[in-house]
Enzyme design. Structure first.
Site, PDB file in Angstrom:
ATOM      1  N   GLY A  67       0.832  -1.271   0.018  1.00 11.53           N
ATOM      2  CA  GLY A  67      -0.061   0.026   0.094  1.00 11.53           C
ATOM      3  C   GLY A  67       0.844   1.197   0.100  1.00 11.53           C
ATOM      4  N   HIS A 122       4.547   1.508  -7.994  1.00  8.72           N
ATOM      5  CA  HIS A 122       3.547   0.619  -7.855  1.00  8.72           C
ATOM      6  C   HIS A 122       2.732   0.706  -9.149  1.00  8.72           C
ATOM      7  CE1 HIS A 122       3.964   1.408  -3.514  1.00  8.72           C
ATOM      8  NE2 HIS A 122       4.239   0.060  -3.496  1.00  8.72           N
ATOM      9  N   ASP A 143      13.543  -3.421  -5.400  1.00  7.63           N
ATOM     10  CA  ASP A 143      13.959  -4.376  -4.402  1.00  7.63           C
ATOM     11  C   ASP A 143      14.638  -5.502  -4.984  1.00  7.63           C
ATOM     12  OD1 ASP A 143      12.439  -3.281  -1.952  1.00  7.63           O
ATOM     13  OD2 ASP A 143      11.082  -2.966  -3.605  1.00  7.63           O
ATOM     14  N   SER A 186       9.166   5.733  -3.327  1.00  6.58           N
ATOM     15  CA  SER A 186       9.168   4.644  -2.101  1.00  6.58           C
ATOM     16  C   SER A 186       7.861   4.993  -1.191  1.00  6.58           C
ATOM     17  CB  SER A 186      10.569   4.544  -1.204  1.00  6.58           C
ATOM     18  OG  SER A 186      10.028   3.943  -0.055  1.00  6.58           O
ATOM     19  N   SER A 187       7.165   4.055  -0.704  1.00  2.41           N
ATOM     20  CA  SER A 187       5.942   4.573   0.290  1.00  2.41           C
ATOM     21  C   SER A 187       6.636   5.260   1.483  1.00  2.41           C
ATOM     22  CB  SER A 187       5.522   3.186   0.772  1.00  2.41           C
ATOM     23  OG  SER A 187       4.951   2.519  -0.351  1.00  2.41           O
ATOM     24  N   ARG A 188       8.011   4.856   1.856  1.00  2.00           N
ATOM     25  CA  ARG A 188       8.742   5.569   2.984  1.00  2.00           C
ATOM     26  C   ARG A 188       9.006   6.955   2.762  1.00  2.00           C
ATOM     27  NH1 ARG A 188      10.499   0.068   3.765  1.00  2.00           N
ATOM     28  NH2 ARG A 188      10.126  -0.610   5.750  1.00  2.00           N
TER      29      ARG A 188
HETATM   30  P1  AMP Z   1       6.084  -2.390  -1.440  1.00  2.00           P
HETATM   31  O1  AMP Z   1       4.668  -1.786  -1.522  1.00  2.00           O
HETATM   32  O2  AMP Z   1       7.204  -1.374  -1.078  1.00  2.00           O
HETATM   33  O3  AMP Z   1       6.360  -3.728  -0.959  1.00  2.00           O
HETATM   34  O4  AMP Z   1       6.479  -2.467  -3.157  1.00  2.00           O
HETATM   35  C1  AMP Z   1       5.732  -3.303  -3.812  1.00  2.00           C
HETATM   36  C2  AMP Z   1       6.151  -3.728  -5.186  1.00  2.00           C
HETATM   37  O5  AMP Z   1       6.491  -2.452  -5.916  1.00  2.00           O
HETATM   38  C3  AMP Z   1       7.656  -4.127  -5.240  1.00  2.00           C
HETATM   39  O6  AMP Z   1       7.620  -5.103  -6.132  1.00  2.00           O
HETATM   40  C4  AMP Z   1       8.484  -3.021  -5.346  1.00  2.00           C
HETATM   41  O7  AMP Z   1       9.782  -3.468  -5.711  1.00  2.00           O
HETATM   42  C5  AMP Z   1       7.497  -2.358  -6.162  1.00  2.00           C
HETATM   43  N1  AMP Z   1       8.143  -0.981  -6.182  1.00  2.00           N
HETATM   44  C6  AMP Z   1       8.337  -0.097  -5.054  1.00  2.00           C
HETATM   45  N2  AMP Z   1       9.032   0.796  -5.486  1.00  2.00           N
HETATM   46  C7  AMP Z   1       9.029   0.876  -6.923  1.00  2.00           C
HETATM   47  C8  AMP Z   1       9.418   1.958  -7.843  1.00  2.00           C
HETATM   48  N3  AMP Z   1      10.133   3.021  -7.399  1.00  2.00           N
HETATM   49  N4  AMP Z   1       9.822   1.505  -9.041  1.00  2.00           N
HETATM   50  C9  AMP Z   1       9.212   0.320  -9.320  1.00  2.00           C
HETATM   51  N5  AMP Z   1       8.846  -0.523  -8.377  1.00  2.00           N
HETATM   52  C10 AMP Z   1       8.564  -0.237  -7.359  1.00  2.00           C
END
Ligand code: AMP
Length: 281
Positions: A31, A37, A150, A185-187
């Site tokens: 999320g 995403h 990641d 990044s969500s962070r």
């Molecule tokens: P997360 O919600 O952070 O667990 O990310 C979900 C998916 O989105 C994972 O496969 C991440 O590698 C991908 N993701 C997160 N940030 C990015 C980004 N900046 N560019 C492309 N994919 C991303």
């Protein structure tokens, strides 16, 4: 777009998808969605009949309880974004739904699990392996989409698929960045405006390092230079900067491997950010 809170309801819908012989693409997320995403959603939509996004902040992959507590949650906005980006099905399970009992199964991944993110976040990849294998079992997607952001997680999942013989086509999407180069990044939500601007140095340092490496500078001196860059940044703490092969993520100093990654983790104030850049031989 249909939203499901329970495995039972989602399964009923997925049975219809399977009965009609449609292909499905799964995008697992935690999320707080952003353009990174959404790029995975877009790729899934272009390759599959039905796109499923899961939103679940998986507690078993957090080694730091404070990080879990502070993880951004923006569900209403996420659902709006998914709807307007053509997602078909969203799965938003509760912790109880995903883990009705405390999981005792141990998934280990060998050497890759103990490098970089695994070393700095003990138990992290075990938690990732657990949730992704559970999602694969429930959803049985034709394809599954993960980001290069990641990169180590991507190879953990590749290993899970290869060694468990899971029938899913693993797809990788490039890193989507802010205009200043910061990997989305969500962070990033937790950064102040000043920190967000300052964090651009993470990608700048990766690009600079890549240029040096491809022009023949040896990694140890590139590493020292990167360390110096971060010593000069107040409020930023370099956790690691390594050059690794992407099989076991062990350190390398040359280009004998087909794919090399420069991986970095930096604490910007209280927020831990990761990024990477690939070098192909
Ligand atoms: P997360 O919600 O952070 O667990 O990310 C979900 C998916 O989105 C994972 O496969 C991440 O590698 C991908 N993701 C997160 N940030 C990015 C980004 N900046 N560019 C492309 N994919 C991303």
């Amino acid at each position: 777009m249909k939203t499901f809170l329970t495995i039972e309801d989602l399964t009923k819908e997925l049975n219809l998808v399977k009965a009609s012989e449609k292909t499905s693409g799964l995008v697992p997320t935690m999320g707080a969605l952003h353009q990174g995403h959404l790029s995975l959603v877009k790729q899934s939509r272009s390759e599959c009949d039905v796109t499923i996004v899961s939103i679940f902040v998986n507690p078993t992959q957090f080694n730091n309880p404070d990080d879990l507590k502070k993880y951004p949650k923006t569900l209403d906005q996420d659902l709006e974004l998914l709807e307007s980006n053509g997602c078909d099905l969203v799965f938003v399970p509760s912790v109880k739904e995903m883990y009705p009992t405390k999981p005792e199964l141990n998934i280990s991944f060998g050497a890759i699990e103990n490098a970089l993110e695994g070393e700095h976040r003990p138990g992290h990849f075990e938690g990732v392996g657990m949730i992704i294998s559970r999602l694969f079992t429930i959803i049985e997607p034709t394809k599954a989409y993960f980001g290069q952001k990641d990169i180590q997680q991507f190879y953990i999942i590749k290993k899970l698929i290869d060694e468990m013989g899971i029938h899913v086509d693993l797809r990788r999407a490039p890193i989507v960045r802010e205009s200043n180069g910061l990997a989305m990044s969500s962070r990033n939500e937790r950064l102040s405006a000043q920190e967000r601007a300052q964090a651009a140095v993470i990608y700048q340092s990766l690009e600079q390092a890549k240029q040096k490496i491809v022009s023949g500078v040896k990694f140890p001196s590139v590493q020292q230079e990167t360390e110096r860059i971060f010593e000069g940044q107040s409020g930023m703490d370099l956790e690691y900067f390594e050059m690794v092969e992407t099989k076991e993520f062990s350190s390398v100093t040359d280009f004998k491997n087909k794919e090399i990654a420069l991986c970095i983790a930096v604490n910007v104030g209280e927020v831990r950010l990761i990024d990477n850049i690939l070098i192909f031989s």
